[in-house]
Design a protein around this motif. Sequence first.
Motif, PDB file in Angstrom:
ATOM      1  N   CYS A  39       0.843  -1.198   0.000  1.00 44.51           N
ATOM      2  CA  CYS A  39       0.000   0.000   0.000  1.00 44.51           C
ATOM      3  C   CYS A  39       0.881   1.251   0.000  1.00 44.51           C
ATOM      4  N   ALA A  40       0.341   2.323  -0.565  1.00 46.72           N
ATOM      5  CA  ALA A  40       1.004   3.627  -0.545  1.00 46.72           C
ATOM      6  C   ALA A  40       0.142   4.587   0.267  1.00 46.72           C
ATOM      7  N   PHE A  41       0.769   5.342   1.158  1.00 46.45           N
ATOM      8  CA  PHE A  41       0.113   6.343   1.994  1.00 46.45           C
ATOM      9  C   PHE A  41       0.728   7.692   1.653  1.00 46.45           C
ATOM     10  N   ILE A  42      -0.094   8.660   1.241  1.00 47.82           N
ATOM     11  CA  ILE A  42       0.434   9.954   0.847  1.00 47.82           C
ATOM     12  C   ILE A  42      -0.170  11.045   1.715  1.00 47.82           C
ATOM     13  N   GLU A  43       0.700  11.762   2.431  1.00 40.81           N
ATOM     14  CA  GLU A  43       0.254  12.927   3.184  1.00 40.81           C
ATOM     15  C   GLU A  43       0.257  14.101   2.205  1.00 40.81           C
ATOM     16  N   ALA A  44      -0.913  14.691   1.987  1.00 42.86           N
ATOM     17  CA  ALA A  44      -1.045  15.815   1.058  1.00 42.86           C
ATOM     18  C   ALA A  44      -1.231  17.101   1.862  1.00 42.86           C
ATOM     19  N   ARG A  45      -0.443  18.096   1.539  1.00 45.88           N
ATOM     20  CA  ARG A  45      -0.538  19.399   2.213  1.00 45.88           C
ATOM     21  C   ARG A  45      -0.825  20.481   1.175  1.00 45.88           C
ATOM     22  N   ARG A  87      -0.472   7.881  -8.767  1.00 45.95           N
ATOM     23  CA  ARG A  87      -1.800   7.539  -9.293  1.00 45.95           C
ATOM     24  C   ARG A  87      -2.877   7.732  -8.232  1.00 45.95           C
ATOM     25  N   GLU A  88      -2.655   7.171  -7.053  1.00 49.80           N
ATOM     26  CA  GLU A  88      -3.654   7.265  -5.988  1.00 49.80           C
ATOM     27  C   GLU A  88      -3.881   8.704  -5.550  1.00 49.80           C
ATOM     28  N   ALA A  89      -2.802   9.479  -5.402  1.00 47.94           N
ATOM     29  CA  ALA A  89      -2.949  10.878  -4.982  1.00 47.94           C
ATOM     30  C   ALA A  89      -3.723  11.674  -6.020  1.00 47.94           C
ATOM     31  N   ARG A  90      -3.392  11.497  -7.299  1.00 46.84           N
ATOM     32  CA  ARG A  90      -4.123  12.205  -8.357  1.00 46.84           C
ATOM     33  C   ARG A  90      -5.600  11.811  -8.360  1.00 46.84           C
TER      34      ARG A  90
END
Length: 176
Positions: A39-45, A87-90
């Motif tokens: 899994c990928a976890f992305i913290e977006a700010r 991909r997931e963040a977009r």
Amino acid sequence: MSGVVDPAREIVSVVDEHDVVVGQAPRAEVYARGLRHRCAFIEARDPEGRVFVHRRTPTKLVYPSLHDMFVGGVVAAGESYDDAALREAREELGVAELPRPTPLFKFLYDDGAGRSWWSYVYEVRVGAPVRPQVEEVAWHGFLTDEELARRVPEWEWVPDGLEAYRRLLAFRERGA
């Protein structure tokens, strides 16, 4: 909708305790059998440094209706962590022109019930307005670090995201 793959049927890599691919299976089977995956976890700010926080829709396969301070998801078979993170963040943020997320660290998450998955944590800055996927996100907002810290004990969070958040705080405290 043609061209849209049912998330339960998406093929993902099955990995061992060293994150080496040992097979492939549909996501629903991976979840049902407790097979280790990625899994990928992305913290977006946002430009002000606030963290994107959201509540998952009730239709999600895992952890429906819980809050999360990360966007992200399962890495598809044949996909790298870095490509999955982008991909997931977009997809989840609804921002096509997003920079590639920066990888921070990886850890093996264990849910305490015999299921585990490799979790790669990333960070990204979001300059454009977000338009989260309605299929993924029921509510969203940007919280300061202080607001997020206050909400952690108050709201119900996805457990793997909460563990990633705790590890991210420790990672940053170490100055890495």
